[in-house]
Design a protein around this motif. Sequence first.
Motif, PDB file in Angstrom:
ATOM      1  N   VAL A 377      -6.114   2.872  -6.234  1.00 58.06           N
ATOM      2  CA  VAL A 377      -4.927   2.047  -5.966  1.00 58.06           C
ATOM      3  C   VAL A 377      -3.817   3.006  -5.548  1.00 58.06           C
ATOM      4  CG1 VAL A 377      -3.315   0.377  -6.919  1.00 58.06           C
ATOM      5  CG2 VAL A 377      -5.656   0.433  -7.745  1.00 58.06           C
TER       6      VAL A 377
ATOM      7  N   LEU B  42       2.179  -2.121 -11.976  1.00 65.91           N
ATOM      8  CA  LEU B  42       0.874  -2.197 -11.306  1.00 65.91           C
ATOM      9  C   LEU B  42      -0.172  -1.437 -12.111  1.00 65.91           C
ATOM     10  CD1 LEU B  42      -0.829  -2.973  -8.880  1.00 65.91           C
ATOM     11  CD2 LEU B  42       0.074  -1.001  -7.652  1.00 65.91           C
ATOM     12  N   THR B 104      -2.523  -5.455  -5.869  1.00 67.56           N
ATOM     13  CA  THR B 104      -1.874  -4.302  -5.229  1.00 67.56           C
ATOM     14  C   THR B 104      -1.015  -4.757  -4.062  1.00 67.56           C
ATOM     15  OG1 THR B 104      -3.786  -2.986  -5.839  1.00 67.56           O
ATOM     16  CG2 THR B 104      -2.286  -2.027  -4.242  1.00 67.56           C
ATOM     17  N   LEU B 108       2.915  -4.109  -3.661  1.00 70.24           N
ATOM     18  CA  LEU B 108       3.112  -2.994  -2.729  1.00 70.24           C
ATOM     19  C   LEU B 108       4.530  -2.923  -2.169  1.00 70.24           C
ATOM     20  CD1 LEU B 108       1.728  -0.664  -1.351  1.00 70.24           C
ATOM     21  CD2 LEU B 108       0.982  -2.204   0.449  1.00 70.24           C
TER      22      LEU B 108
END
Lengths: 568, 293
Positions: A377, B42, B104, B108
């Motif tokens: 990620v 995250l 994600t 982002l």
Amino acid sequence: MATYAAPIPQVSAHKVDREQRGFISWLTTTDHKKIGIMYMVTTFIFFIMGGTEALMMRLQLGEPENTLIAPRVYNELFTMHGTTMIFLFVVPMMAGLANYFLPLMIGARDMAFPRLNALSYWLLLAGGLVFYASIFWGPPEAGWVSYPPLSEIAFSPSGGQDAWIFLIHLTGISSILGAMNFYATIANMRCRGMSWGRLPLFVWTILVYSVLIIFAMPVIAGAVTMLLTDRHFGTHFFDPAMGGSALLWQNLFWFFGHPEVYIMVLPGFGIVSEILPVFAKKPIFGYKAIAASSVAIAFLGFLVWAHHMFTTPTPIVVLIFVMLSSFLIAVPTGVKIFNWIGTLWEGSIEFKTPLLFSAGFIALFLIGGISGVFLAVFPVDWQLNESYFVVAHIHFVLMGGAVFTIFAAIYYWFPKITGRMLNETLGKASFWVMFWGFLATFLIQHVIGLDGMPRRVYEYANVGNLGLYNLISTVGAFILGFGILLTIINVARSVKHGAIAGPDPWKANTLEWFTTSPPPVNNFDVIPRVRSAEPLKDYRLEIEKATAPRVPVPAGSGADSESGHLGA
Amino acid sequence: MALIASPAALAVAILLAFAPSAFGFFTPQSGGSPNADSIDTLYKIVLYIALFVFVVVEGALGYALYKFRARRGRVAKQTHGNTRLEIAWTGAAVAIVVVLAVITFIKLGSIINPVNSDPSGAKLVGQTGVFFASAEKRLPPDHKALEIEVIGKQFVWQYVYPGAINKDGLGAPYTYEQMVVPTHTTVLLKAISEDVVHSWWIPELGGKIQVIPGRPNYTWFKIDKPGIYRGQCANICGRGHARMIASVRAIPPAQFEAWLARQKRWLAEANAEAAKMRANLESKKGPASVLNP
């Protein structure tokens, strides 16, 4: 039908060479088994050297602001450690195991090109010697990744960097020749009945390992040649001031570097896929899925190199692509882990040392795989990259992954190589000490990285609990080292004094157990015809059927008939 | 065999013990800047999914090892596979990966896109002229930010501030090692190396950027709490790598403007002094001449 005479063999020999003995026999051998032993012994010696370097680094990091080791020496140590473990231990150790066992497992009498095989070994040794010779004039200091401009002559004037380049060249040629040899052997020299679907899974992974080496190694060979000409012949491939690109090296290096990870762990997957069925007394669960996932991992392995470069100035769209392809690799890897657990499920698991190391491998490699998803990620990677979290991750993958499978292989195949068993008590002790030592060393390193400690630093300030965490890691490293020492002692003792193994001590499934331990020079006088992926199990069942006395089955005991001959 | 299952249990126990009070034990540093906080969020989502996978798979492994250990009378079931089951767990793995990707993508934007400065932010923002957005360089919605150039060199960080005195763009104020920034202001960093590869990392202010020669790299932060945020070079850059430390001192905008003005004044004074000395040296004749000794 039998009226005509059998053909008379037309063999005439002008001269039969006397069999070489002693030292000369090792220098001149083209026997895949002797070459395999030389590979394994040489690489294990490098493993001990690389391990010693690691322990010296851990000593330095044992307390904050330590002054035990000078910065220059520390940089040399981590460069030597990484390079040794990757190029002089894990990759050639897998080649050594494959050298010894691949021809035996496919029922061949040697490799396809025996003399090329010997050349592979001697090139490997030459690479190791050139590299370690640099300790007499100054070893390389730029890390095993050797990013230019740091590795350029302006910043690394020492010849150690050149020794590193020649190590990559020599071991690279060694690996490429070895890989071509493995591929040719697997493609052409399988015995009767051994179709692709019956190939032992270790051989499958060596096939994929070979393909990966053939595609990846030339890239690094080209890159280090460019570095060499930059350093000595006035080119500027990696010098931005002259129109070169420092980023180019990272692309070339990791295009090789990521497949290299799979070059190191895939054969380990193969070893585990051989060992689990033997000790769970069950066929491998999902043979096709395991073989296919190796191929899938290899293919995807070439699409993800830029996940080592998430912090470089690269457009976001590229980062997204690489993140997704890295995610995808988790799928075939996960499939393998599930299949291994499926193999253990409903088995009858015997806890011999090879199984312990294999199960330990699954437990530790899973953690490495999960931390790998964090690193894939890319925004999260921006925090974790180049920190101790990454150090923990690679050690879970390469030490918990590849090294634990190598130890499983040592315990599993030592009886075949020497004809003697390793001591089980010492082996189990070695496993448990290594397992807990490993966790103590590397689990805490995730936290060290999350707390902001970058990798490759020779000292750190005692912020928060960094001193304590690093001390835990250092103590763990010495426990781990002690565990490895137990196996070394075990091997040294058992080579002379171990119990006699016989041809097939584990009641295993593959052809190497059909011949004597150690096998004769020609491996097999006869080779049984292969009818499944487990030829030796078929063979044992046939013998049992032919020799078992017929037991009259009492009426009403139908349920027992499945395992009838076992009760006899 | 119980010993095999215990590491899993132990790890979970450790995590649970630390979870409520000190979750920071197993999470990255944050709290300095919105992008660092978003990375932290995250990371935590990934951590929860990872913990679930970890417990399920290590649990299944431990259970299989314990439950199916060899015992008298146990016969291993001779199964070769189960296609449905194998498709199911492949699908499950794909599903987890898809979920990770979606999460994600959701987070982002808040990590890569700089936010606007607060109204109280330094008036200096946007004074550096036109910004050209590129693939790597992102601007806040109002296109105004304080742009500071980070220069990495063995083994020190240099920071160059906007406000060149000379017409050729030179003579801008600069500092070493400690960067001083105003709070409540979006700061854009443009990083470039003068020699080898370095990496800029202040953990509480967001992720790293590699600092390489020949190609600038960009990141941003916006600090609301005055204070000193510390970090160090994260990419091996030579023997002094461990000593290549960096810190960011955030002070209120008014103080920052005063600080910058003082820097400029000092720089101008020093330059004037240097010019005077040079003129003095150049005017010397004979053996003391610097031009033709």
